[in-house]
Write a protein that holds these residues in place. Sequence first.
Motif, PDB file in Angstrom:
ATOM      1  N   ILE A 103       0.927  -1.232  -0.010  1.00  0.00           N
ATOM      2  CA  ILE A 103       0.131  -0.071  -0.019  1.00  0.00           C
ATOM      3  C   ILE A 103       0.728   0.961   0.127  1.00  0.00           C
ATOM      4  O   ILE A 103       0.735   1.999  -0.738  1.00  0.00           O
ATOM      5  CB  ILE A 103      -0.971   0.084   1.155  1.00  0.00           C
ATOM      6  CG1 ILE A 103      -1.994  -1.181   1.161  1.00  0.00           C
ATOM      7  CG2 ILE A 103      -1.712   1.260   1.409  1.00  0.00           C
ATOM      8  CD1 ILE A 103      -2.855  -1.391   2.393  1.00  0.00           C
ATOM      9  N   TYR A 104       1.883   1.375   0.863  1.00  0.00           N
ATOM     10  CA  TYR A 104       2.756   2.333   0.910  1.00  0.00           C
ATOM     11  C   TYR A 104       3.559   2.679  -0.591  1.00  0.00           C
ATOM     12  O   TYR A 104       3.708   3.779  -1.011  1.00  0.00           O
ATOM     13  CB  TYR A 104       3.857   1.995   1.961  1.00  0.00           C
ATOM     14  CG  TYR A 104       4.898   3.003   2.122  1.00  0.00           C
ATOM     15  CD1 TYR A 104       5.079   3.927   2.819  1.00  0.00           C
ATOM     16  CD2 TYR A 104       6.278   2.455   1.311  1.00  0.00           C
ATOM     17  CE1 TYR A 104       6.351   4.838   3.067  1.00  0.00           C
ATOM     18  CE2 TYR A 104       7.184   3.355   1.282  1.00  0.00           C
ATOM     19  CZ  TYR A 104       7.361   4.443   2.257  1.00  0.00           C
ATOM     20  OH  TYR A 104       8.531   5.175   2.363  1.00  0.00           O
ATOM     21  N   VAL A 105       3.941   1.495  -1.266  1.00  0.00           N
ATOM     22  CA  VAL A 105       4.541   1.620  -2.413  1.00  0.00           C
ATOM     23  C   VAL A 105       3.586   2.081  -3.454  1.00  0.00           C
ATOM     24  O   VAL A 105       4.019   2.858  -4.503  1.00  0.00           O
ATOM     25  CB  VAL A 105       5.331   0.489  -2.677  1.00  0.00           C
ATOM     26  CG1 VAL A 105       5.765   0.536  -4.095  1.00  0.00           C
ATOM     27  CG2 VAL A 105       6.508   0.077  -1.528  1.00  0.00           C
ATOM     28  N   VAL A 123      -2.399  -3.174  12.276  1.00  0.00           N
ATOM     29  CA  VAL A 123      -1.723  -2.532  11.219  1.00  0.00           C
ATOM     30  C   VAL A 123      -1.649  -1.099  11.509  1.00  0.00           C
ATOM     31  O   VAL A 123      -0.445  -0.542  11.388  1.00  0.00           O
ATOM     32  CB  VAL A 123      -2.282  -2.692   9.729  1.00  0.00           C
ATOM     33  CG1 VAL A 123      -1.446  -2.096   8.765  1.00  0.00           C
ATOM     34  CG2 VAL A 123      -2.355  -4.265   9.588  1.00  0.00           C
ATOM     35  N   TYR A 124      -2.543  -0.370  11.986  1.00  0.00           N
ATOM     36  CA  TYR A 124      -2.825   0.968  12.277  1.00  0.00           C
ATOM     37  C   TYR A 124      -2.373   1.261  13.698  1.00  0.00           C
ATOM     38  O   TYR A 124      -2.581   2.573  14.114  1.00  0.00           O
ATOM     39  CB  TYR A 124      -3.750   1.568  11.622  1.00  0.00           C
ATOM     40  CG  TYR A 124      -3.710   1.579   9.933  1.00  0.00           C
ATOM     41  CD1 TYR A 124      -2.623   2.234   9.315  1.00  0.00           C
ATOM     42  CD2 TYR A 124      -4.687   0.734   9.199  1.00  0.00           C
ATOM     43  CE1 TYR A 124      -2.756   2.127   8.006  1.00  0.00           C
ATOM     44  CE2 TYR A 124      -4.422   0.612   7.858  1.00  0.00           C
ATOM     45  CZ  TYR A 124      -3.549   1.188   7.223  1.00  0.00           C
ATOM     46  OH  TYR A 124      -3.436   0.801   5.819  1.00  0.00           O
ATOM     47  N   GLY A 125      -2.017   0.327  14.510  1.00  0.00           N
ATOM     48  CA  GLY A 125      -1.631   0.700  15.834  1.00  0.00           C
ATOM     49  C   GLY A 125      -0.417   1.808  15.872  1.00  0.00           C
ATOM     50  O   GLY A 125      -0.484   2.606  16.743  1.00  0.00           O
ATOM     51  N   PHE A 132       0.777   8.389   7.476  1.00  0.00           N
ATOM     52  CA  PHE A 132       0.712   8.317   6.130  1.00  0.00           C
ATOM     53  C   PHE A 132      -0.461   8.086   5.359  1.00  0.00           C
ATOM     54  O   PHE A 132      -0.570   8.659   4.490  1.00  0.00           O
ATOM     55  CB  PHE A 132       1.657   6.957   6.024  1.00  0.00           C
ATOM     56  CG  PHE A 132       2.107   6.767   4.625  1.00  0.00           C
ATOM     57  CD1 PHE A 132       2.995   7.498   3.921  1.00  0.00           C
ATOM     58  CD2 PHE A 132       1.394   5.782   3.937  1.00  0.00           C
ATOM     59  CE1 PHE A 132       3.111   7.146   2.405  1.00  0.00           C
ATOM     60  CE2 PHE A 132       1.444   5.386   2.756  1.00  0.00           C
ATOM     61  CZ  PHE A 132       2.375   6.129   2.003  1.00  0.00           C
ATOM     62  N   VAL A 133      -1.375   7.001   5.799  1.00  0.00           N
ATOM     63  CA  VAL A 133      -2.573   6.871   5.007  1.00  0.00           C
ATOM     64  C   VAL A 133      -3.517   8.059   5.245  1.00  0.00           C
ATOM     65  O   VAL A 133      -4.245   8.226   4.054  1.00  0.00           O
ATOM     66  CB  VAL A 133      -3.178   5.572   5.497  1.00  0.00           C
ATOM     67  CG1 VAL A 133      -2.440   4.281   5.176  1.00  0.00           C
ATOM     68  CG2 VAL A 133      -3.599   5.600   6.992  1.00  0.00           C
ATOM     69  N   LEU A 140      -7.771   6.283  -1.338  1.00  0.00           N
ATOM     70  CA  LEU A 140      -7.687   5.022  -0.701  1.00  0.00           C
ATOM     71  C   LEU A 140      -8.798   4.371  -0.100  1.00  0.00           C
ATOM     72  O   LEU A 140      -9.494   5.279   0.821  1.00  0.00           O
ATOM     73  CB  LEU A 140      -6.520   5.042   0.326  1.00  0.00           C
ATOM     74  CG  LEU A 140      -5.956   4.038   1.333  1.00  0.00           C
ATOM     75  CD1 LEU A 140      -5.611   2.905   0.357  1.00  0.00           C
ATOM     76  CD2 LEU A 140      -5.234   4.421   2.397  1.00  0.00           C
ATOM     77  N   LEU A 141      -9.258   3.384  -0.280  1.00  0.00           N
ATOM     78  CA  LEU A 141     -10.170   2.460   0.544  1.00  0.00           C
ATOM     79  C   LEU A 141      -9.441   1.201   1.182  1.00  0.00           C
ATOM     80  O   LEU A 141      -8.739   0.494   0.408  1.00  0.00           O
ATOM     81  CB  LEU A 141     -11.418   2.076  -0.654  1.00  0.00           C
ATOM     82  CG  LEU A 141     -12.319   0.768  -0.155  1.00  0.00           C
ATOM     83  CD1 LEU A 141     -13.344   1.523   1.084  1.00  0.00           C
ATOM     84  CD2 LEU A 141     -12.982   0.318  -1.441  1.00  0.00           C
ATOM     85  N   LEU A 142      -9.739   1.027   2.366  1.00  0.00           N
ATOM     86  CA  LEU A 142      -9.067   0.010   3.021  1.00  0.00           C
ATOM     87  C   LEU A 142     -10.204  -0.967   3.260  1.00  0.00           C
ATOM     88  O   LEU A 142     -11.319  -0.853   3.614  1.00  0.00           O
ATOM     89  CB  LEU A 142      -8.724   0.595   4.517  1.00  0.00           C
ATOM     90  CG  LEU A 142      -7.708   1.639   4.468  1.00  0.00           C
ATOM     91  CD1 LEU A 142      -7.201   2.150   5.798  1.00  0.00           C
ATOM     92  CD2 LEU A 142      -6.409   0.993   3.772  1.00  0.00           C
ATOM     93  N   LEU A 143      -9.602  -2.296   3.015  1.00  0.00           N
ATOM     94  CA  LEU A 143     -10.458  -3.513   3.208  1.00  0.00           C
ATOM     95  C   LEU A 143     -10.077  -4.195   4.474  1.00  0.00           C
ATOM     96  O   LEU A 143      -8.761  -4.500   4.385  1.00  0.00           O
ATOM     97  CB  LEU A 143     -10.699  -4.255   2.015  1.00  0.00           C
ATOM     98  CG  LEU A 143     -11.537  -3.503   0.938  1.00  0.00           C
ATOM     99  CD1 LEU A 143     -11.376  -4.503  -0.330  1.00  0.00           C
ATOM    100  CD2 LEU A 143     -12.840  -3.164   1.150  1.00  0.00           C
ATOM    101  N   GLY A 144     -11.012  -4.787   5.271  1.00  0.00           N
ATOM    102  CA  GLY A 144     -10.273  -5.858   6.291  1.00  0.00           C
ATOM    103  C   GLY A 144     -10.971  -7.058   5.758  1.00  0.00           C
ATOM    104  O   GLY A 144     -12.020  -7.266   5.251  1.00  0.00           O
TER     105      GLY A 144
END
Length: 373
Positions: A103-105, A123-125, A132-133, A140-144
């Motif tokens: 995701i970062y790259v 992950v986002y602790g 960054f995000v 950006l859409l985040l999926l769990g």
Amino acid sequence: MPTHSQPEQWVLQFCHGYDGPFLDCARQYAALFAGTPYKVCTVYLTGAPSRGVEQGSASDEVIFLDFSSRQVRGLKLAAIRELRRIAASREFKLCIAHRFKPIYVALLATALPVIGVHHAFGVYGRLSRRLFVNRFRGRLLLLGVSNAVRDQMRAHLGNWPDERIETLYNRIDVDAARAELVSREAAREHLGLPLDAWVVGNVGRLHPDKDQATLIRGFAQALPRLPRGSLLAIMGSGRLEAALKALAAELGVADSVRFLGQVANGRRYFRAFDVFALSSDHEPFGMVLLEAMAAGVPAIGTDCGGGREVIEGVGGLFPLGAPADLAEALVRQAQVQDLQALRQEMLARLQQCFSDQAVRKRFWTLPLLAELN
């Protein structure tokens, strides 16, 4: 979903690697575009070129960047340059990136809308990752992989609207999984298990996260009430093997616990089990539960994490780290009379919630996908 009248476009799928379950994750997401005008190019950040991986990725093109773990630490500038070059090579409309490094790259290397898929908790602790995000929230859409993973991300990213952090379940090609299975008799022979035993199965690394210690304790408590000659068969390897064997001996059940070690293509042999028990500590999803259900094996799991979402209503649940409750769940399962009805319920749940077809339908309703229509 787009129609066939639209011109051909490409989707870029970016994966950290293809080890463990992540090759099938790539297949799952590539399959979402089957029957659409979109072609999928899957890029693996690490891992040597492999013809088998190419075939297993279900993609129109597969690229292996073959970076070492050392090369993708720090700023990852070489990876950013390579992905930027690939993104410029054709008309990509969307990037799907699995795990934080890709995701970062992807966000730094391209201007594409990015769907970031997360397969783990925590992950986002880290504050640095949240900062960054937040910079790229607009594309950006985040999926769990489960509501449990999604809800933790929403808690960590409290300023995000809910529709930018969603759930898309892992899924299984039910027909393909069932076609791979060998018979109960052949599976028992391959694993060295007697045909007449009632077998509790478990598959996973011998690691604290999988908590096989609770499984062994629960099995030991249940054993006097289980069918004569019952066995616990644990498929997997890891650093806790000696400690778990010592625990089985301490509890007096060493002769009833079989450590099968690492078994190649293990899911082919799930019909060897009469029940599948997963005692994991906060499993993000529990893909192995889908594999057990596809094999027609009733499942028992901890009442936490994503595993609960998989088997709730068709499997047994027990509190995390509670061997007495696990023992009761095993005894109840041993007394089930109508196994065929339960197998039909499990198969129906797989088809309705965790099949490629069911998840594809959900995928095309996600916010960023509206832009592709």
